[in-house]
Design a protein around this motif. Structure first.
Motif, short mmCIF file in Angstrom:
data_model
loop_
_atom_site.label_atom_id
_atom_site.label_comp_id
_atom_site.label_asym_id
_atom_site.label_seq_id
_atom_site.Cartn_x
_atom_site.Cartn_y
_atom_site.Cartn_z
N PHE A 15 3.25 5.41 4.15
CA PHE A 15 2.04 4.72 3.72
C PHE A 15 2.34 3.39 3.03
O PHE A 15 1.55 2.45 3.09
N TYR A 22 -4.16 0.55 3.43
CA TYR A 22 -4.53 1.87 2.94
C TYR A 22 -5.59 1.75 1.86
O TYR A 22 -6.61 2.46 1.88
N SER A 228 -3.91 3.28 8.96
CA SER A 228 -3.32 3.65 7.67
C SER A 228 -2.87 5.11 7.64
O SER A 228 -2.26 5.54 6.66
#
Length: 272
Positions: A15, A22, A228
């Protein structure tokens, strides 16, 4: 450490490469859910600890209500965005570490919360670690956001794209009508995480709550969200772009977006 845990650890670390995306694209959590957690925990001034805080999608609404928080986030790029998002809340402390390696250092918390992150924690250790971090009577709050597509025809068209590329567990995998009305049923018949917690035996007052709201994503916003997700991040870049391009074509052919039921599943328990 099992191979499954090693794979999950690798996926949990993707991530940070899109930390800003994100933060911009991921859905947050409702005020009603936050209020439910705080009423259950009855902190009375005690601090909470958050596992896998990410960029603060859950942190901020708790901090806005004055909750003192220690946020554990393993990725320094995510932690940087988290610090920026919580800079105006003096009660928030960010500690960059894996939950499995983090040390409470004699601290005991009134609440441990994990927002769409508990499944990344080592299943062989997570309840031991939670118990060690909590004061007697301390609460656990685990929550996540399943989604269901309202348009069956659109869901079928998206499933064809996913099938061509071997994609599973995407946000559009399920119809909204498939979830039923029982809190926690979005994760199937195994009853996770309630069954896992119940087997541990050191927690009581187990409680599940569901919140539901309508969401509409235009094509660009939905693609940002997909990009994301770890399911897409682990793909080679060219394949990821192809999947997203084909998904965009389907969405544009169906009005330029996707309507979804946004569920927030909440599981609560407390230390005996």
């Amino acid at each position: 450490m099992t191979a499954e845990v090693r794979v999950d650890m690798a996926r949990s670390q993707v991530f940070g490469e899109v930390a800003e995306l994100y933060d911009a694209a991921r859905p947050g959590y409702s005020n009603a859910l936050v209020a439910e957690v705080l009423a259950y925990a009855a902190l009375g001034g005690c601090a909470a600890v958050e596992v896998g805080a990410g960029t603060g999608k859950a942190t901020v609404p708790f901090a806005e209500l004055g909750t003192p928080l220690v946020c554990i986030e393993p990725d320094p790029r995510m932690a940087e965005v988290l610090r920026r998002n919580t800079a105006r809340y003096p009660g928030v402390r960010v500690e960059c570490d894996r939950f499995e390696d983090w040390q409470p250092g004699g601290r005991r918390f009134g609440l441990l919360l994990a927002a769409s992150s508990w499944h990344w924690a080592d299943p062989e250790r997570r309840w031991n670690l939670a118990h060690a971090a909590l004061a007697p009577g301390g609460a656990v709050a685990l929550f996540w956001n399943p989604h269901g597509v309202r348009d069956a025809e659109l869901r079928t068209a998206l499933a064809e794209v996913d099938g061509r590329h071997g994609m599973t567990n995407t946000p559009h995998s399920e119809l909204a009508s498939s979830y039923g009305e029982v809190p926690g049923s979005s994760l199937g018949l195994d009853g996770w995480p309630e069954a896992e917690c119940r087997r541990d035996g050191r927690f009581i007052d187990l409680h599940a709550v569901r919140y539901r709201q309508d969401q509409y994503y235009d094509t660009d916003r939905y693609l940002g969200w997909l990009a994301s997700l770890s399911t897409y991040r682990v793909l080679p870049a060219d394949r990821r772009e192809q999947v997203l391009a084909e998904t965009a074509q389907v969405l544009d052919a169906h009005g330029g977006g996707i309507g979804m039921d946004h569920l927030s599943e909440l599981f609560l328990a407390r230390v005996r």
